[in-house]
Design an enzyme around this catalytic site. Structure first.
Site, PDB file in Angstrom:
ATOM      1  N   ASN A  21      43.526  43.898  52.162  1.00 48.96           N
ATOM      2  CA  ASN A  21      44.278  42.836  52.873  1.00 48.96           C
ATOM      3  C   ASN A  21      43.706  42.503  54.344  1.00 48.96           C
ATOM      4  O   ASN A  21      44.400  42.438  55.334  1.00 48.96           O
ATOM      5  CB  ASN A  21      45.578  43.927  53.315  1.00 48.96           C
ATOM      6  N   ASP A  42      47.582  57.791  44.746  1.00 47.87           N
ATOM      7  CA  ASP A  42      47.942  57.275  45.901  1.00 47.87           C
ATOM      8  C   ASP A  42      48.570  58.217  47.044  1.00 47.87           C
ATOM      9  O   ASP A  42      47.776  59.424  46.972  1.00 47.87           O
ATOM     10  CB  ASP A  42      49.142  56.259  45.690  1.00 47.87           C
ATOM     11  N   ALA A  61      37.519  47.761  44.183  1.00 50.51           N
ATOM     12  CA  ALA A  61      38.146  46.619  43.412  1.00 50.51           C
ATOM     13  C   ALA A  61      36.818  45.683  43.206  1.00 50.51           C
ATOM     14  O   ALA A  61      36.927  45.014  42.305  1.00 50.51           O
ATOM     15  CB  ALA A  61      39.470  45.950  44.120  1.00 50.51           C
ATOM     16  N   ASP A  72      65.494  57.837  40.889  1.00 50.26           N
ATOM     17  CA  ASP A  72      65.031  56.854  40.099  1.00 50.26           C
ATOM     18  C   ASP A  72      63.810  57.242  39.136  1.00 50.26           C
ATOM     19  O   ASP A  72      63.416  56.539  38.131  1.00 50.26           O
ATOM     20  CB  ASP A  72      64.870  55.377  40.859  1.00 50.26           C
ATOM     21  N   SER A  76      48.459  46.055  47.805  1.00 55.36           N
ATOM     22  CA  SER A  76      49.018  47.389  47.063  1.00 55.36           C
ATOM     23  C   SER A  76      50.088  46.934  46.247  1.00 55.36           C
ATOM     24  O   SER A  76      50.420  47.879  45.470  1.00 55.36           O
ATOM     25  CB  SER A  76      49.286  48.263  48.352  1.00 55.36           C
ATOM     26  N   HIS A  97      54.007  55.131  50.657  1.00 53.01           N
ATOM     27  CA  HIS A  97      53.090  54.244  50.035  1.00 53.01           C
ATOM     28  C   HIS A  97      53.279  54.374  48.380  1.00 53.01           C
ATOM     29  O   HIS A  97      53.331  53.554  47.516  1.00 53.01           O
ATOM     30  CB  HIS A  97      51.795  53.942  50.597  1.00 53.01           C
TER      31      HIS A  97
END
Length: 452
Positions: free
Chosen positions: A328, A198, A343, A207, A401, A230
């Site tokens: 999208n 990405d 995809a 985290d 995403s 992103h």
């Protein structure tokens, strides 16, 4: 992905200057390079033919063990070969292009030649999100009301909806993880390597940093540090911790090993070469799943990339699953677009997006094209909370995403549950375990993702 915008400036060797954070995007945007699928065991022969017939430059060989100069090699070299993937990328001047394309017609060592695409992060932009008004969404729900009502007469709705579906209690766990059954899973992805390709990752995020086992940038002139956001969001959804700071749990595989590859620049765009370099690296690192929340729009009837399809097959045979966002471009109910590249390849798991009411997200693409192009499954992709580089360290986004890393994280859970399983078996477990929905398979595939 807003395909109504125009392309930005040009960079080195006439290629799009994707390092420019202000670049905009357009459908069907290409560079002056070509992807060449080479026959197994005939890489040298294929490249020699390209040099003799098309005048392409000698190729640099890109190995999975990345060095600091890899991104620059990708940018400067006239041709590169990813040996483990069996793919080359060659640059061709206008007078060379016909000869390059023709090699696939009569040269057994060259199986396919395709133009290199520009790909983009599959996050719905803020401007597009603002167009999803209450009236717009109401229109979509009205359009499927008859189908839903008919299905609800025949099924037990309690099997589909957790208590309070429209308003999940997210004080401890995000709605997406609840919908996918992650809290009740006995698995955490421990010992499983997950690659997220990405815009990079916030390497200092509290985290994530402790489990960041590998990170590499394939974007010339940019470090792996995420200057977009992103990538950090997608890494968090796939692999965020069990107990994050100042947020409910939002990561699926909370003990998986994180590998973050920067294949998209800080402006959100990248090329096939950068994506292939990231896939080559992730495979070399032993990752069981490669998550790619990125893509390029395709037109009605457009067939999938033979190059990416063969790569996905080769990786699957070697034990690695590739997961990608469906895209999208849709504006339901009036416009429904086909699953985007890559995809739409049959051997790539294509993920559509759902909202917290288990309805198809208004922007989510559908399985409309032949020879693959289907939606394999759906996952939470609206109002998804995850990690973010800037304060307060977490943010909500929408897009296919956001759905894709839910699936990637779940694959890590399945891999932990069945450590000896092949990639094809992991895919079968994943699809067989999906929760069926009263919605068309072209929109949701096997149904809603469910953790093992």
């Amino acid at each position: 992905m807003n395909h109504h915008e125009t392309a930005g400036g040009r960079g080195h060797r006439g290629r799009p200057d994707l390092a420019d954070a202000g670049i905009s995007k357009t459908a069907g945007e290409y560079t002056d390079r070509f992807l060449v699928l080479l026959a197994p065991g005939a890489q040298e022969e294929g490249m020699a033919t390209l040099r003799s017939r098309a005048g392409t430059e000698p190729a640099e060989r890109i190995r999975p063990d990345v060095t600091e100069s890899t991104a620059e090699v990708l940018e400067q070299a006239g041709s590169v070969v990813f040996e483990d993937l069996g793919v080359a990328v060659v640059q061709a001047a206008p007078d060379q292009r016909r000869a390059v394309m023709e090699t696939a017609r009569d040269e057994p060592a060259v199986l396919a030649v395709e133009r290199e695409r520009v790909l983009w992060a599959s996050q719905l932009t803020e401007s597009r999100a603002e167009t999803a008004t209450a009236d717009y969404l109401r229109g979509y729900h009205d359009g499927v009301e008859e189908l839903v009502q008919h299905a609800l007469e025949r099924i037990d709705t309690a099997a589909l909806r957790e208590p309070g579906t429209a308003g999940f209690d997210e004080s401890l766990v995000t709605w997406g993880l609840q919908a996918a059954g992650v809290p009740r899973s006995a698995f955490s992805g421990q010992g499983v390597r997950v690659a997220v390709l990405d815009t990079g990752v916030d390497t200092g995020h509290p985290d994530l940093t402790a489990r960041l086992e590998g990170a590499a940038s394939f974007v010339p002139g940019q470090a792996v540090q995420d200057g977009h956001g992103h990538g950090t969001h997608c890494v968090g959804t796939a692999c965020g911790p069990r107990t994050p700071g100042a947020a409910p749990r939002y990561g699926v595989a909370c003990e998986a090993e994180i590998y973050a590859g920067k294949v998209l620049g800080d402006g959100g765009g990248g090329t096939d070469t950068q994506i292939l370099a990231g896939m080559n690296w992730a495979f070399g690192q032993g990752c069981r799943v490669i998550s790619m929340s990125l893509g390029s729009p395709v037109g009605p009837g457009e067939r999938p990339s033979r190059v990416y399809e063969q790569i996905a097959r080769r990786l699957m045979r070697a034990g690695t699953l590739v997961v990608a966002a469906a895209g999208n471009e849709s504006e339901r109910p009036h416009v429904v677009e086909p699953v985007g590249h890559p995809a739409n390849c049959p051997s790539v798991l294509a993920v559509g997006a759902l909202d917290s009411g288990f309805a198809v997200a208004s922007f989510s693409n559908a399985g409309l094209n032949p020879d693959g192009g289907q939606i394999d499954m759906a996952a939470p992709g609206v109002d998804v909370l995850s990690s973010w580089p800037q304060a307060p360290g977490h943010r909500r986004l929408r897009g296919t995403s956001m759905a894709t890393p839910h699936v990637a994280g779940a694959i890590a859970l399945f891999a932990e549950a069945a450590p000896g399983a092949s990639a094809a078996e992991l895919k079968s477990f994943l699809l067989a375990g999906a929760r069926r929905l009263p919605l068309p398979a072209v929109d949701v595939g096997a149904g809603l993702l469910q953790a093992p």
